[in-house]
Design a protein around this motif. Sequence first.
Motif, mmCIF file in Angstrom:
data_model
loop_
_atom_site.group_PDB
_atom_site.id
_atom_site.type_symbol
_atom_site.label_atom_id
_atom_site.label_comp_id
_atom_site.label_asym_id
_atom_site.label_seq_id
_atom_site.Cartn_x
_atom_site.Cartn_y
_atom_site.Cartn_z
ATOM 1 N N UNK A 87 37.790 28.656 40.545
ATOM 2 C CA UNK A 87 39.133 29.206 40.777
ATOM 3 C C UNK A 87 39.267 30.558 40.072
ATOM 4 N N UNK A 88 38.808 30.628 38.844
ATOM 5 C CA UNK A 88 38.909 31.873 38.077
ATOM 6 C C UNK A 88 37.979 32.947 38.616
ATOM 7 N N UNK A 89 36.820 32.562 39.166
ATOM 8 C CA UNK A 89 35.961 33.548 39.844
ATOM 9 C C UNK A 89 36.748 34.207 40.972
ATOM 10 N N UNK A 90 37.421 33.392 41.776
ATOM 11 C CA UNK A 90 38.214 33.929 42.884
ATOM 12 C C UNK A 90 39.320 34.838 42.359
ATOM 13 N N UNK A 91 40.018 34.401 41.309
ATOM 14 C CA UNK A 91 41.069 35.238 40.716
ATOM 15 C C UNK A 91 40.504 36.585 40.263
ATOM 16 N N UNK A 92 39.345 36.553 39.631
ATOM 17 C CA UNK A 92 38.717 37.774 39.115
ATOM 18 C C UNK A 92 38.357 38.719 40.263
ATOM 19 N N UNK A 93 37.816 38.171 41.343
ATOM 20 C CA UNK A 93 37.451 39.006 42.489
ATOM 21 C C UNK A 93 38.685 39.656 43.125
ATOM 22 N N UNK A 94 39.765 38.908 43.222
ATOM 23 C CA UNK A 94 41.012 39.470 43.775
ATOM 24 C C UNK A 94 41.549 40.551 42.837
ATOM 25 N N UNK A 95 41.455 40.327 41.532
ATOM 26 C CA UNK A 95 41.867 41.354 40.562
ATOM 27 C C UNK A 95 41.052 42.635 40.749
ATOM 28 N N UNK A 96 39.744 42.486 40.925
ATOM 29 C CA UNK A 96 38.874 43.655 41.118
ATOM 30 C C UNK A 96 39.251 44.402 42.390
ATOM 31 N N UNK A 97 39.576 43.669 43.453
ATOM 32 C CA UNK A 97 40.007 44.288 44.708
ATOM 33 C C UNK A 97 41.286 45.088 44.476
ATOM 34 N N UNK A 98 42.251 44.478 43.803
ATOM 35 C CA UNK A 98 43.539 45.130 43.547
ATOM 36 C C UNK A 98 43.385 46.351 42.641
ATOM 37 N N UNK A 99 42.353 46.369 41.806
ATOM 38 C CA UNK A 99 42.122 47.520 40.925
ATOM 39 C C UNK A 99 41.373 48.646 41.624
ATOM 40 N N UNK A 100 41.026 48.434 42.892
ATOM 41 C CA UNK A 100 40.403 49.514 43.646
ATOM 42 C C UNK A 100 38.887 49.546 43.602
ATOM 43 N N UNK A 101 38.282 48.517 43.074
ATOM 44 C CA UNK A 101 36.822 48.459 43.000
ATOM 45 C C UNK A 101 36.238 48.413 44.419
ATOM 46 N N UNK A 102 35.107 49.039 44.628
ATOM 47 C CA UNK A 102 34.450 49.060 45.936
ATOM 48 C C UNK A 102 33.984 47.659 46.316
ATOM 49 N N UNK A 103 34.087 47.326 47.605
ATOM 50 C CA UNK A 103 33.688 45.997 48.079
ATOM 51 C C UNK A 103 32.238 45.680 47.725
ATOM 52 N N UNK A 104 31.355 46.655 47.788
ATOM 53 C CA UNK A 104 29.941 46.414 47.475
ATOM 54 C C UNK A 104 29.802 45.890 46.044
ATOM 55 N N UNK A 105 30.583 46.444 45.136
ATOM 56 C CA UNK A 105 30.531 45.997 43.737
ATOM 57 C C UNK A 105 31.198 44.653 43.563
ATOM 58 N N UNK A 106 32.331 44.453 44.244
ATOM 59 C CA UNK A 106 33.024 43.160 44.167
ATOM 60 C C UNK A 106 32.108 42.040 44.652
ATOM 61 N N UNK A 107 31.375 42.311 45.740
ATOM 62 C CA UNK A 107 30.497 41.296 46.324
ATOM 63 C C UNK A 107 29.108 41.301 45.690
ATOM 64 N N UNK A 108 28.999 41.971 44.554
ATOM 65 C CA UNK A 108 27.780 41.980 43.739
ATOM 66 C C UNK A 108 26.526 42.334 44.540
ATOM 67 N N UNK A 109 26.658 43.416 45.340
ATOM 68 C CA UNK A 109 25.512 43.879 46.143
ATOM 69 C C UNK A 109 24.723 44.914 45.386
#
Length: 116
Positions: free
Chosen positions: A94-116
């Motif tokens: 659950x917290x992994x999902x929360x963290x990923x949504x936080x990263x999205x909202x902070x403007x992080x690039x999708x490639x980084x959010x998806x750990x590519x």
Amino acid sequence: MAKHKIYTMSVAKVYPHYVLKAEKKGRTKLEVDEIIRWLTGYSQEELEAQLEKETDFETFFAEAPHMNPARALIKGVVCGVRVEEIEEATMREIRYLDKLIDELARGKAMEKILRK
């Protein structure tokens, strides 16, 4: 010990908040869905079916087709707790999902959010 309230909460109840948080920062529902699909292995149709059924968080993660092994690369603090140090598996997901949504909202690039 009683289960945490979030385990029995419907993902569909929290999902609009994920989308709203992303959209307030100029991101999209499609990006939120992509993050959830990446994390859990659900297809878009399966994700929508889970939301429609109002599946609770515990079941949502237990029935996930394929939890992404790269999720172990997710590090950081959510609600004052380091996600990588959370012992209980469902709460960590659950917290992994929360963290990923936080990263999205902070403007992080999708490639980084998806750990590519």
